[in-house]
Design a protein around this motif. Structure first.
Motif, PDB file in Angstrom:
ATOM      1  N   ARG A  92      -3.837 -12.430  -4.857  1.00 32.52           N
ATOM      2  CA  ARG A  92      -3.502 -11.058  -4.426  1.00 32.52           C
ATOM      3  C   ARG A  92      -3.155 -10.534  -3.181  1.00 32.52           C
ATOM      4  O   ARG A  92      -2.298  -9.911  -2.946  1.00 32.52           O
ATOM      5  N   ALA A  93      -4.524 -11.145  -2.210  1.00 34.88           N
ATOM      6  CA  ALA A  93      -4.004 -10.729  -1.045  1.00 34.88           C
ATOM      7  C   ALA A  93      -2.570 -11.342  -0.504  1.00 34.88           C
ATOM      8  O   ALA A  93      -2.241 -10.466   0.167  1.00 34.88           O
ATOM      9  N   THR A  94      -2.591 -11.686  -0.497  1.00 37.55           N
ATOM     10  CA  THR A  94      -0.923 -12.852  -0.127  1.00 37.55           C
ATOM     11  C   THR A  94      -0.378 -12.014  -1.018  1.00 37.55           C
ATOM     12  O   THR A  94       1.153 -11.878  -0.728  1.00 37.55           O
ATOM     13  N   VAL A  95       0.375 -11.339  -2.275  1.00 31.38           N
ATOM     14  CA  VAL A  95       1.264 -11.378  -2.983  1.00 31.38           C
ATOM     15  C   VAL A  95       1.280  -9.040  -1.823  1.00 31.38           C
ATOM     16  O   VAL A  95       2.016  -9.055  -1.767  1.00 31.38           O
ATOM     17  N   LYS A  96       0.216  -8.445  -2.391  1.00 23.87           N
ATOM     18  CA  LYS A  96      -0.182  -7.357  -1.451  1.00 23.87           C
ATOM     19  C   LYS A  96       1.338  -7.512  -0.011  1.00 23.87           C
ATOM     20  O   LYS A  96       1.531  -6.880   0.435  1.00 23.87           O
ATOM     21  N   ARG A  97       0.669  -8.933   0.581  1.00 19.39           N
ATOM     22  CA  ARG A  97       1.490  -8.266   1.836  1.00 19.39           C
ATOM     23  C   ARG A  97       3.252  -9.058   1.974  1.00 19.39           C
ATOM     24  O   ARG A  97       3.633  -8.830   2.988  1.00 19.39           O
ATOM     25  N   ALA A 101       5.996  -6.856   3.693  1.00 19.85           N
ATOM     26  CA  ALA A 101       6.607  -7.436   3.747  1.00 19.85           C
ATOM     27  C   ALA A 101       8.445  -7.624   3.046  1.00 19.85           C
ATOM     28  O   ALA A 101       9.255  -7.023   3.991  1.00 19.85           O
ATOM     29  N   TRP A 102       8.476  -7.135   2.461  1.00 17.65           N
ATOM     30  CA  TRP A 102      10.089  -6.879   1.224  1.00 17.65           C
ATOM     31  C   TRP A 102       9.985  -4.835   1.344  1.00 17.65           C
ATOM     32  O   TRP A 102      11.198  -4.916   1.519  1.00 17.65           O
ATOM     33  N   LEU A 103       9.012  -4.182   1.394  1.00 22.97           N
ATOM     34  CA  LEU A 103       9.291  -3.090   2.167  1.00 22.97           C
ATOM     35  C   LEU A 103       9.478  -2.671   3.564  1.00 22.97           C
ATOM     36  O   LEU A 103       9.257  -1.248   3.268  1.00 22.97           O
TER      37      LEU A 103
END
Length: 109
Positions: A92-97, A101-103
């Motif tokens: 979950r932390a990896t996906v949130k990072r 980054a994309w945003l």
């Protein structure tokens, strides 16, 4: 910790020990992270679900030690809530990072 948890933090009287969870002030945020090592003047921290160790922080940036967490009306001592890293939490932390980054949002300064 989980969304909605509230941590009870006590001031530091002595340098934190490896494995303890502390409240630390980074340039742009406050975090609760686990102590990896501390030499008495500088400490290295890492979030249980983080991919890497945080940059070393001077001891004065460590504001306190987490003692208890209030979760859904229950007050949990450190032995009941502090279970360390979890595979799902790291994912979950990896996906949130990656989404941040994309945003175009940045992490800690």
């Amino acid at each position: 910790m989980r969304a909605g948890d509230v941590a009870e933090v006590e001031p530091l009287v002595e340098a934190p020990r490896p494995g303890e969870v502390v409240l630390a002030r980074f340039e742009s945020s406050l975090v609760l992270h686990r102590v990896r090592w501390c030499d008495g003047s500088v400490c290295a921290l890492r979030g249980d679900n983080g991919g890497a160790e945080d940059p070393p922080l001077p001891l004065f940036r460590i504001l306190g030690r987490a003692r208890r967490v209030r979760r859904g009306g229950a007050l949990l001592d450190v032995e009941r809530w502090d279970v360390g890293p979890r595979l799902v939490g790291r994912w979950r932390a990896t996906v949130k990072r990656q989404v941040a980054a994309w945003l175009g949002r940045t992490g800690r300064a």
